[in-house]
Design an enzyme around this catalytic site. Structure first.
Site, mmCIF file in Angstrom:
data_model
loop_
_atom_site.group_PDB
_atom_site.id
_atom_site.type_symbol
_atom_site.label_atom_id
_atom_site.label_comp_id
_atom_site.label_asym_id
_atom_site.label_seq_id
_atom_site.Cartn_x
_atom_site.Cartn_y
_atom_site.Cartn_z
ATOM 1 N N ARG A 91 -28.663 -13.944 -36.513
ATOM 2 C CA ARG A 91 -28.509 -13.046 -35.925
ATOM 3 C C ARG A 91 -29.646 -11.996 -35.798
ATOM 4 O O ARG A 91 -29.646 -10.878 -34.974
ATOM 5 C CB ARG A 91 -27.281 -12.234 -36.531
ATOM 6 C CG ARG A 91 -26.062 -12.097 -35.395
ATOM 7 C CD ARG A 91 -25.076 -11.404 -36.040
ATOM 8 N NE ARG A 91 -23.935 -10.868 -35.048
ATOM 9 C CZ ARG A 91 -22.934 -11.460 -34.858
ATOM 10 N NH1 ARG A 91 -22.547 -13.084 -35.774
ATOM 11 N NH2 ARG A 91 -21.897 -11.060 -34.289
ATOM 12 N N ARG A 125 -8.921 -9.072 -25.850
ATOM 13 C CA ARG A 125 -8.891 -9.983 -26.892
ATOM 14 C C ARG A 125 -7.980 -9.762 -27.754
ATOM 15 O O ARG A 125 -7.888 -8.793 -28.284
ATOM 16 C CB ARG A 125 -10.304 -10.453 -27.323
ATOM 17 C CG ARG A 125 -10.212 -11.702 -28.418
ATOM 18 C CD ARG A 125 -11.750 -12.116 -28.516
ATOM 19 N NE ARG A 125 -12.489 -11.170 -29.353
ATOM 20 C CZ ARG A 125 -13.666 -11.444 -29.740
ATOM 21 N NH1 ARG A 125 -14.314 -12.713 -29.107
ATOM 22 N NH2 ARG A 125 -14.375 -10.664 -30.326
ATOM 23 N N ARG A 155 -8.482 -7.195 -33.085
ATOM 24 C CA ARG A 155 -9.381 -7.318 -34.232
ATOM 25 C C ARG A 155 -9.876 -5.656 -34.249
ATOM 26 O O ARG A 155 -10.212 -5.313 -33.418
ATOM 27 C CB ARG A 155 -10.642 -8.197 -33.891
ATOM 28 C CG ARG A 155 -10.910 -8.927 -35.192
ATOM 29 C CD ARG A 155 -11.933 -10.063 -34.756
ATOM 30 N NE ARG A 155 -13.107 -9.534 -34.327
ATOM 31 C CZ ARG A 155 -14.429 -10.338 -34.053
ATOM 32 N NH1 ARG A 155 -14.275 -11.568 -33.756
ATOM 33 N NH2 ARG A 155 -15.544 -9.753 -33.979
ATOM 34 N N ARG A 166 -21.552 -3.014 -30.678
ATOM 35 C CA ARG A 166 -21.993 -4.574 -31.065
ATOM 36 C C ARG A 166 -22.916 -4.972 -30.207
ATOM 37 O O ARG A 166 -23.882 -5.568 -30.520
ATOM 38 C CB ARG A 166 -20.829 -5.449 -31.379
ATOM 39 C CG ARG A 166 -19.965 -5.250 -32.603
ATOM 40 C CD ARG A 166 -18.536 -5.552 -32.797
ATOM 41 N NE ARG A 166 -18.514 -7.073 -32.170
ATOM 42 C CZ ARG A 166 -17.418 -7.635 -31.668
ATOM 43 N NH1 ARG A 166 -16.262 -6.606 -31.331
ATOM 44 N NH2 ARG A 166 -17.141 -8.647 -31.507
HETATM 45 P P1 ADP Z 1 -19.155 -11.231 -32.518
HETATM 46 O O1 ADP Z 1 -19.670 -12.424 -32.099
HETATM 47 O O2 ADP Z 1 -17.670 -11.628 -31.462
HETATM 48 O O3 ADP Z 1 -19.745 -9.972 -32.112
HETATM 49 P P2 ADP Z 1 -18.434 -12.192 -35.006
HETATM 50 O O4 ADP Z 1 -17.092 -12.412 -35.655
HETATM 51 O O5 ADP Z 1 -19.521 -13.244 -35.138
HETATM 52 O O6 ADP Z 1 -18.254 -11.226 -33.791
HETATM 53 O O7 ADP Z 1 -19.002 -11.104 -36.065
HETATM 54 C C1 ADP Z 1 -18.262 -9.953 -36.486
HETATM 55 C C2 ADP Z 1 -19.410 -8.985 -37.316
HETATM 56 O O8 ADP Z 1 -19.533 -10.022 -38.668
HETATM 57 C C3 ADP Z 1 -20.478 -8.597 -36.675
HETATM 58 O O9 ADP Z 1 -20.398 -7.328 -35.977
HETATM 59 C C4 ADP Z 1 -21.372 -8.283 -38.030
HETATM 60 O O10 ADP Z 1 -20.946 -6.997 -38.579
HETATM 61 C C5 ADP Z 1 -20.906 -9.324 -39.057
HETATM 62 N N1 ADP Z 1 -21.819 -10.446 -38.986
HETATM 63 C C6 ADP Z 1 -21.531 -11.679 -38.398
HETATM 64 N N2 ADP Z 1 -22.453 -12.569 -38.679
HETATM 65 C C7 ADP Z 1 -23.461 -11.821 -38.979
HETATM 66 C C8 ADP Z 1 -24.854 -12.219 -39.401
HETATM 67 N N3 ADP Z 1 -25.275 -13.568 -38.998
HETATM 68 N N4 ADP Z 1 -25.552 -11.003 -39.721
HETATM 69 C C9 ADP Z 1 -25.088 -10.055 -40.163
HETATM 70 N N5 ADP Z 1 -23.890 -9.584 -39.896
HETATM 71 C C10 ADP Z 1 -23.035 -10.600 -39.284
#
Ligand code: ADP
Length: 213
Positions: A91, A125, A155, A166
């Site tokens: 990310r 969702r 969620r 986000r």
């Molecule tokens: P979405 O893709 O719908 O935003 P995710 O379930 O992938 O949701 O992620 C939810 C949360 O988990 C993010 O908003 C972040 O806070 C955290 N997160 C997930 N993956 C990462 C990552 N690779 N680095 C930092 N934070 C992460």
């Protein structure tokens, strides 16, 4: 045959989780969602879970070093030997640099959609606290899981204010990875607003092309 080390890029709500699950079943390789793993830490109340709780609720990113540790450990498991689908990682550019040094990516699948559609999708969702099934809510009243009849919930970070944060975080920190993977010729993009099956079919074709190389 080439290892199917695949990552999914794209904004929240674009369908990364949905496609990852289907593709993972199709190829028999694990679906690794960092969001799911972090939420599991929080639910279990581990020291890390406590540390990241408020970050998750705000929709900010968990520090790179924490996520990197979790992912490296998971990718070293034997079931990842033939390949894996990484959903939600990398990310940031730092995470991508670590990943490419540790386990080079074979294909980066980028799903696209416009912001208003994403906000609409995410706000509708609902997920099942029992079996993880996701649905698009059709009413404002109580809805039950089509699989196991549990009451569906929203969620914590799918509320509108958090969703907007986000999306901002995505645009600032994650969107640069589209260029990153394009420059090293690993990027394929798909319009995430079309039928789920149509997108799946195209992703499978690209993955088969990569595997046969
Ligand atoms: P979405 O893709 O719908 O935003 P995710 O379930 O992938 O949701 O992620 C939810 C949360 O988990 C993010 O908003 C972040 O806070 C955290 N997160 C997930 N993956 C990462 C990552 N690779 N680095 C930092 N934070 C992460």
């Amino acid at each position: 045959m080439k290892k199917l080390s695949v990552i999914f890029l794209g904004p929240p709500g674009v369908g990364k989780g949905t496609q990852s699950k289907i593709i993972s079943g199709h190829f028999g390789i694990p679906h690794i969602s960092t969001g799911d793993m972090l939420r599991a830490e929080r639910a279990a109340g581990t020291p890390m879970g406590k540390q990241i709780q408020s970050i998750l609720d705000r929709g900010d990113l968990v520090p790179d070093n924490l996520v990197v540790e979790i992912v490296k450990k998971r990718l070293a498991e034997p079931d990842c030997a033939q390949g894996y689908i990484l959903d939600g990682f990398p990310r940031t550019v730092v995470q991508a640099d670590v990943l490419e040094a540790f386990s080079p990516t074979a294909l980066a699948c980028n799903l696209t959609a416009e912001v208003p559609a994403l906000v609409e999708r995410i706000s509708k969702r609902r997920s099942c606290p029992n079996c993880g099934q996701m649905i698009q809510s059709k009413s404002s009243g109580e809805e039950r899981c089509p699989n196991c009849s549990e009451i569906m919930v929203q969620r914590e970070d799918d509320r509108e204010e958090t969703v907007r944060n986000r999306l901002r975080v995505y645009a600032e920190q994650t969107a640069p990875l589209i260029d990153y993977y394009d420059r090293i010729d690993l990027l394929v993009s798909f319009d995430g607003m079309r039928d789920i099956d149509m997108i799946t079919g195209e992703i499978i074709q690209d993955m088969e092309r990569v595997r046969g190389r």
